[in-house]
Design an enzyme around this catalytic site. Structure first.
Site, PDB file in Angstrom:
ATOM      1  N   TRP A   1       0.875  -1.176   0.000  1.00 27.85           N
ATOM      2  CA  TRP A   1       0.000   0.000   0.000  1.00 27.85           C
ATOM      3  C   TRP A   1       0.917   1.233   0.000  1.00 27.85           C
ATOM      4  CZ3 TRP A   1      -1.916   2.770   4.829  1.00 27.85           C
ATOM      5  CH2 TRP A   1      -2.928   3.680   4.517  1.00 27.85           C
TER       6      TRP A   1
ATOM      7  N   ASP B   1      -0.516  -5.120   9.576  1.00 23.80           N
ATOM      8  CA  ASP B   1      -1.549  -4.211   9.097  1.00 23.80           C
ATOM      9  C   ASP B   1      -2.800  -5.064   8.865  1.00 23.80           C
ATOM     10  OD1 ASP B   1      -3.208  -2.422   7.862  1.00 23.80           O
ATOM     11  OD2 ASP B   1      -1.663  -1.570   6.559  1.00 23.80           O
TER      12      ASP B   1
ATOM     13  N   LYS C   1     -13.328  -0.563   6.805  1.00 24.02           N
ATOM     14  CA  LYS C   1     -13.865  -1.438   5.761  1.00 24.02           C
ATOM     15  C   LYS C   1     -14.942  -2.364   6.314  1.00 24.02           C
ATOM     16  CE  LYS C   1     -10.053   0.102   3.830  1.00 24.02           C
ATOM     17  NZ  LYS C   1      -9.796   0.897   2.671  1.00 24.02           N
TER      18      LYS C   1
HETATM   19  C1  LMR Z   1      -6.956   2.017  -0.239  1.00 25.01           C
HETATM   20  O1  LMR Z   1      -5.919   1.367  -0.251  1.00 25.01           O
HETATM   21  O2  LMR Z   1      -7.547   2.387  -1.261  1.00 25.01           O
HETATM   22  C2  LMR Z   1      -7.589   2.374   1.075  1.00 25.01           C
HETATM   23  O3  LMR Z   1      -6.873   1.823   2.107  1.00 25.01           O
HETATM   24  C3  LMR Z   1      -7.843   3.811   1.230  1.00 25.01           C
HETATM   25  C4  LMR Z   1      -6.608   4.604   1.473  1.00 25.01           C
HETATM   26  O4  LMR Z   1      -6.583   5.331   2.473  1.00 25.01           O
HETATM   27  O5  LMR Z   1      -5.656   4.526   0.689  1.00 25.01           O
END
Ligand code: LMR
Length: 398
Positions: free
Chosen positions: A130, A211, A246
């Protein structure tokens, strides 16, 4: 000061939503940000949340500050959810939980906490991860490195390389692991692979930082906490950033939590005292509403049951959209084996489509996805799936 400063680039995920809103294409589809949508394309307030909010409205007596660590009932509910009600960690009192503003806030609280005492540690993130992991741990002052994770050729996990990379991580360094529904790939470890990684952490002395943002979107609330349970039972320090964004649809209420699991109750007390100083110097104390709602649902049997069913419904809809996407691409004659989309878990699929394809879909068809081709399956509906599949077929050909 601002005359000479260059603007920062837009956020790679939330910035897309801003662009999406401006797009005039009536058929536009947002497959970017990780937000659940129902088949009508709406992000609903869960029924259990509405019911809890109603009760709260009737019973809430004050808007005075919460304690620095949040409502104690919230912390206890979080621990039961992420560890299981029967967890030895809970009965031994060897976990400290604070209510943090969302999963991002939780990650930052944990990062600041560790940085206070271990600033030289490196933080290892999966490749890919991420995007905000880099931002959060970087902003906390850490140097960031990455370990192998996704295998583009097999569209699955590169476990051997992951293991051998983690074998080289020095003691005291931090390893960020997605406990389920890996973001962005949707590729998870099997229980056996998790056990090997836990044993490695114990042997090498690196610190797991979990996470846990998608509990319930993988295989189920209980199944998805397998990795947390294993690390928690290993008798080492372990950090868990969890979120109700979520699984309770509480995105804008910023209901998350940082839980520090340590070998003894005494250490948990020390960790809690420092967690509180981190919170106090960042945002003083958490916002109340989302946490009160989540705790009420988790602590009220009929609301809890209602939530579990709503979560199953969300998960199943996404699974159905995975199937529909695989079938739709085949029907449009898109070449390739897309069965990996059905093997992946959670909200995302990592298509691995080139920047060119991603940009073409966006510019020509108003279909938004994150760079690298991460698709939020929940953005697909029975009404837009054909449009998306036809657009992909066209973008891949040109
Ligand atoms: C995502 O990965 O789209 C979500 O976790 C929202 C974000 O804050 O990035």
């Amino acid at each position: 000061m601002w005359k000479t400063i260059q603007p920062a680039p837009p956020d790679s995920i939330l910035g897309l939503t801003e662009e999406f809103k401006k797009d005039q294409n009536p058929e536009k589809v947002n497959l970017g940000v990780g937000v659940y949508k129902d088949d009508a394309g709406n992000t609903p307030v869960l029924r259990c949340v509405k019911a809890a909010e109603k009760k709260l409205l009737e019973t809430e007596k004050s808007k005075s500050y919460l304690p620095i660590s949040g409502d104690p009932a919230y912390g206890a509910a979080v621990q039961r959810l992420i560890l299981g009600t029967e967890s030895e960690v809970i009965s031994s009192g060897r976990a400290a939980t604070v209510h943090a503003p969302g999963g991002t806030g939780a990650l930052r609280v944990g990062a600041d906490l560790i940085h206070k005492f271990n600033p030289k540690a490196r933080v290892w993130v999966s490749s890919p991860t991420w995007a905000n992991h880099n931002g959060i741990f970087g902003a906390a002052g850490f140097e960031i490195a990455s370990y192998a994770y996704y295998n583009a050729a097999s569209r699955g996990l590169d476990f051997d390389r992951m293991y051998s990379d983690l074998e080289k991580v020095p003691a005291g360094d931090i390893v960020v692991l997605h406990t389920c529904c890996h973001n962005p790939s949707g590729v998870d470890l099997s229980p056996d692979q998790w056990q090997q990684i836990v044993a490695l952490a114990v042997k090498k002395g690196w610190i797991p930082f979990l996470d846990f943002a998608y509990q319930g979107f993988g295989d189920g609330v209980k199944e998805d906490r397998f990795a947390v349970e294993q690390f928690a039972g290993a008798g080492i320090d372990c950090y868990v950033a969890s979120s109700f964004s979520k699984n309770f649809g509480l995105y804008n209420e910023r209901a998350g939590a940082m839980t520090v699991i340590v070998p003894s109750e005494a250490e948990a007390g020390v960790a809690m005292s420092h967690l509180k100083t981190v919170v106090r110097t960042n945002y003083s104390n958490p916002p109340a509403h989302g946490g009160l709602v989540a705790a009420m649902i988790l602590n009220t049997p009929d609301l809890h049951a209602m939530w579990l069913q709503e979560l199953v419904d969300m998960r199943n809809r996404i699974v159905n959209m995975r199937k529909a996407l695989v079938n739709g691409l085949a029907q449009q004659g898109v070449e390739g084996d897309f069965s990996y989309i059905e093997r992946q878990r959670g909200m995302f699929s990592f298509s691995g489509w080139s920047e060119e394809v991603v940009n073409r879909l966006r510019a020509n068809k108003g279909i938004y996805m994150v760079g690298g081709g991460r698709i939020n399956l929940a953005g697909l509906t029975t009404s837009n799936i054909e449009y998306v599949c036809a657009a992909v077929a066209e973008a891949m050909k040109s």
